[in-house]
Design an enzyme around this catalytic site. Structure first.
Site, PDB file in Angstrom:
ATOM      1  N   HIS A   1       0.870  -1.176   0.000  1.00 47.86           N
ATOM      2  CA  HIS A   1       0.000   0.000   0.000  1.00 47.86           C
ATOM      3  C   HIS A   1       0.912   1.233   0.000  1.00 47.86           C
ATOM      4  CE1 HIS A   1      -2.702   3.018   1.868  1.00 47.86           C
ATOM      5  NE2 HIS A   1      -3.710   2.254   1.474  1.00 47.86           N
TER       6      HIS A   1
ATOM      7  N   ASP B   1       3.358  -4.417   7.913  1.00 53.45           N
ATOM      8  CA  ASP B   1       2.136  -3.631   7.794  1.00 53.45           C
ATOM      9  C   ASP B   1       0.969  -4.603   7.954  1.00 53.45           C
ATOM     10  OD1 ASP B   1      -0.168  -2.450   6.873  1.00 53.45           O
ATOM     11  OD2 ASP B   1       0.715  -1.607   5.060  1.00 53.45           O
TER      12      ASP B   1
ATOM     13  N   GLN C   1      -4.263  -5.051   6.837  1.00 53.78           N
ATOM     14  CA  GLN C   1      -5.267  -5.959   6.266  1.00 53.78           C
ATOM     15  C   GLN C   1      -5.290  -7.324   6.951  1.00 53.78           C
ATOM     16  OE1 GLN C   1      -7.645  -5.211   4.329  1.00 53.78           O
ATOM     17  NE2 GLN C   1      -6.972  -3.198   3.677  1.00 53.78           N
TER      18      GLN C   1
ATOM     19  N   LYS D   1     -10.114  -0.852  10.604  1.00 60.53           N
ATOM     20  CA  LYS D   1     -10.230  -2.079   9.811  1.00 60.53           C
ATOM     21  C   LYS D   1     -10.526  -3.271  10.712  1.00 60.53           C
ATOM     22  CE  LYS D   1      -7.085  -0.306   6.298  1.00 60.53           C
ATOM     23  NZ  LYS D   1      -7.955   0.297   5.304  1.00 60.53           N
TER      24      LYS D   1
ATOM     25  N   CYS E   1      -4.874   2.469  -3.570  1.00 59.45           N
ATOM     26  CA  CYS E   1      -3.626   3.002  -2.992  1.00 59.45           C
ATOM     27  C   CYS E   1      -2.498   1.982  -3.124  1.00 59.45           C
ATOM     28  CB  CYS E   1      -3.803   3.409  -1.534  1.00 59.45           C
ATOM     29  SG  CYS E   1      -5.035   4.674  -1.303  1.00 59.45           S
TER      30      CYS E   1
HETATM   31  N1  7TS Z   1      -1.591  -0.687   4.605  1.00 57.86           N
HETATM   32  C1  7TS Z   1      -2.504  -1.456   4.008  1.00 57.86           C
HETATM   33  C2  7TS Z   1      -2.132  -2.845   3.583  1.00 57.86           C
HETATM   34  C3  7TS Z   1      -3.795  -0.968   3.811  1.00 57.86           C
HETATM   35  O1  7TS Z   1      -4.705  -1.744   3.230  1.00 57.86           O
HETATM   36  C4  7TS Z   1      -4.115   0.349   4.247  1.00 57.86           C
HETATM   37  C5  7TS Z   1      -5.470   0.946   3.997  1.00 57.86           C
HETATM   38  C6  7TS Z   1      -3.130   1.094   4.892  1.00 57.86           C
HETATM   39  C7  7TS Z   1      -1.870   0.541   5.036  1.00 57.86           C
HETATM   40  C8  7TS Z   1      -3.387   2.448   5.416  1.00 57.86           C
HETATM   41  O2  7TS Z   1      -4.247   2.408   6.495  1.00 57.86           O
HETATM   42  P1  7TS Z   1      -4.779   3.765   7.152  1.00 57.86           P
HETATM   43  O3  7TS Z   1      -5.813   3.307   8.127  1.00 57.86           O
HETATM   44  O4  7TS Z   1      -3.624   4.424   7.804  1.00 57.86           O
HETATM   45  O5  7TS Z   1      -5.342   4.588   6.032  1.00 57.86           O
HETATM   46  N2  7TS Z   1      -6.156   0.372   2.926  1.00 57.86           N
HETATM   47  C9  7TS Z   1      -7.279   0.836   2.344  1.00 57.86           C
HETATM   48  C10 7TS Z   1      -7.934   0.123   1.332  1.00 57.86           C
HETATM   49  O6  7TS Z   1      -7.593  -0.948   0.900  1.00 57.86           O
HETATM   50  N3  7TS Z   1      -8.999   0.829   0.960  1.00 57.86           N
HETATM   51  O7  7TS Z   1      -9.051   1.960   1.681  1.00 57.86           O
HETATM   52  C11 7TS Z   1      -7.981   1.970   2.552  1.00 57.86           C
END
Ligand code: 7TS
Length: 408
Positions: A125, A202, A205, A228, A366
């Site tokens: 991501h 990371d 997910q 999430k 992303c």
């Molecule tokens: N890493 C992964 C693997 C992700 O899927 C996401 C967010 C992030 C980092 C960032 O997370 P945040 O909470 O700091 O924004 N992924 C997604 C997605 O798949 N659709 O919207 C956000």
């Protein structure tokens, strides 16, 4: 499906699932972007707002003590949930993105120098790419990305070959948000240990799908977001190995992260507060604690078994649609299904299925390097959660048949 997992009961905890969209019941298939919150989470934050709201770590008055107890109590729940060694290793952040930026700005900027390399993969991501680019720009280090195999698995042979004495950090996702691929963390961990390289995972997910045990993984840093995991937005966690965190400089200055401040010089607070400058997201942390308790009450293994069975059923049902191609067919996958439909732009898919009450995500997720790898501008993505059911899958399939009628 196991009788112990009562899906109707699981669903009843999520008020969002009872709303309608464009006059149709909601089929929510976008938890990989953000998962709805159960009533227990909403009520925990409501209780805090109504009865305990105040600031933490500073007042002697009762409300401040209660707020501090609730906030630090949430940290204790997080420690247990991911099996961190101690609460000193649990740092609250705004989310995964901020957790990774913390490591990039604090550890990487103070540890990397010209010629050093940070090794990531092509399926990260942007949150696990751009912070390293910024750290590399500031230090003269280089960002290196290991390629994928056509099925969306990591090319482990190439990954291994990219590790060299110049590699100073490995940063990989546990689950790809764009492909669903589960990475072989035990193999990556062995390589990291063999070469004495710190490594970051990371977990954005992965955290909602099965048991995450940071000690079993053995990584030095683990990052995830509350939203999430059926928690609120604005809260996330960085788990860090204590010795590393001790050696790292703070990355943001302000209240709470200091022991003493003089105009000439300040001394830092102990872990984990050294990395929590300013008033933290107290209500959101309490919400995250409640979300973890909710997930524990359902049983993480039971959730994962339910999701895997449903994802397999969903993939089969989707593949019956003419011209539908699943992007990401790794042997080990989380319940994330990325797909394209011949002759239809993914945004058109998303718009039409939305009118049918089905919420999926479309776009590059992303993860633009993943789209580049497959030569696609975007995909449509359905992601399953603890409350997903066969009806959600049927609704998606019916909505996609409608897409075919409209665009073909
Ligand atoms: N890493 C992964 C693997 C992700 O899927 C996401 C967010 C992030 C980092 C960032 O997370 P945040 O909470 O700091 O924004 N992924 C997604 C997605 O798949 N659709 O919207 C956000």
């Amino acid at each position: 499906m196991s009788t112990a997992y009562n899906i109707a009961q699981v669903r009843s905890a999520f008020p969002l699932l009872r709303r309608t969209v464009h006059g149709k019941p909601l089929a929510y298939l976008d938890s990989a972007a953000s998962a709805p919150m159960p009533t227990s989470v909403i009520e925990a934050m409501d209780r805090y707002a109504k009865h305990h709201h105040s600031n933490v770590h500073r007042g002697v008055h009762l409300l401040s003590q209660e707020a501090t107890d609730a906030y630090e109590g949430a940290r204790t729940i997080v420690r247990r949930f991911v099996n961190a060694r101690s609460t000193r290793e649990v740092i609250f952040t705004r989310g995964t993105t901020e957790a990774i930026n913390l490591v990039a700005q604090s550890w990487a900027r103070s540890s990397l120098s010209s010629g050093d390399e940070v090794l990531i993969t092509h399926m990260e991501h942007h949150a696990n790419i751009v912070p390293w680019q910024l750290a590399c720009q500031a230090t003269g280090a280089r960002l290196v990305a290991a390629p994928l195999l056509p099925n969306g698995e990591l090319d482990m042979e190439r990954f291994r070959a990219l590790i060299s004495p110049r590699t100073r950090l490995i940063a990989v996702t546990q689950v790809s948000n764009a492909l669903g691929t589960i990475l072989p963390l035990s193999e990556i961990g062995l390589l990291a240990r063999e070469h004495g390289i710190p490594w970051l995972v990371d977990g954005a997910q992965a955290i909602a799908h099965g048991i995450v045990d940071v000690q079993a993984i053995g990584c030095d840093f683990y990052a995830f977001s509350g939203h999430k995991l059926y928690g609120p937005t604005g809260i996330g966690v960085l788990i860090g190995r204590e010795a590393l965190l001790e050696s790292m400089p703070p990355w943001q200055g302000g209240g709470d992260m200091i022991r003493s401040v003089r105009i000439e010089h300040s001394e830092w607070n102990e872990l984990p507060w050294k990395f929590e400058a300013g008033t933290p997201p107290i209500a959101a942390a309490i919400g995250l604690g409640a979300a973890m308790e909710h997930v524990e009450s359902l049983g993480r293994e039971a959730i994962a078994a339910h999701e895997i069975a449903l994802a397999q059923h969903a993939e089969k049902a989707l593949l019956e649609i003419d011209g539908l191609r699943i992007i990401g067919t790794a042997a080990h996958k989380a319940p994330v299904i990325s797909f394209t439909l011949d002759g239809v732009h993914p945004h058109d898919i998303g718009t039409v299925v939305d009118l049918e009450g089905v919420a999926i995500r479309t776009g590059h997720h992303c993860a633009m390097p993943v789209m580049e790898f497959y030569g696609l501008p975007a995909t449509a993505r359905a992601s399953l959660a603890c409350f997903s059911n066969e009806d959600d899958v049927q609704r998606l399939v019916a909505a996609l048949r409608r897409v075919c009628e409209v665009f073909r």
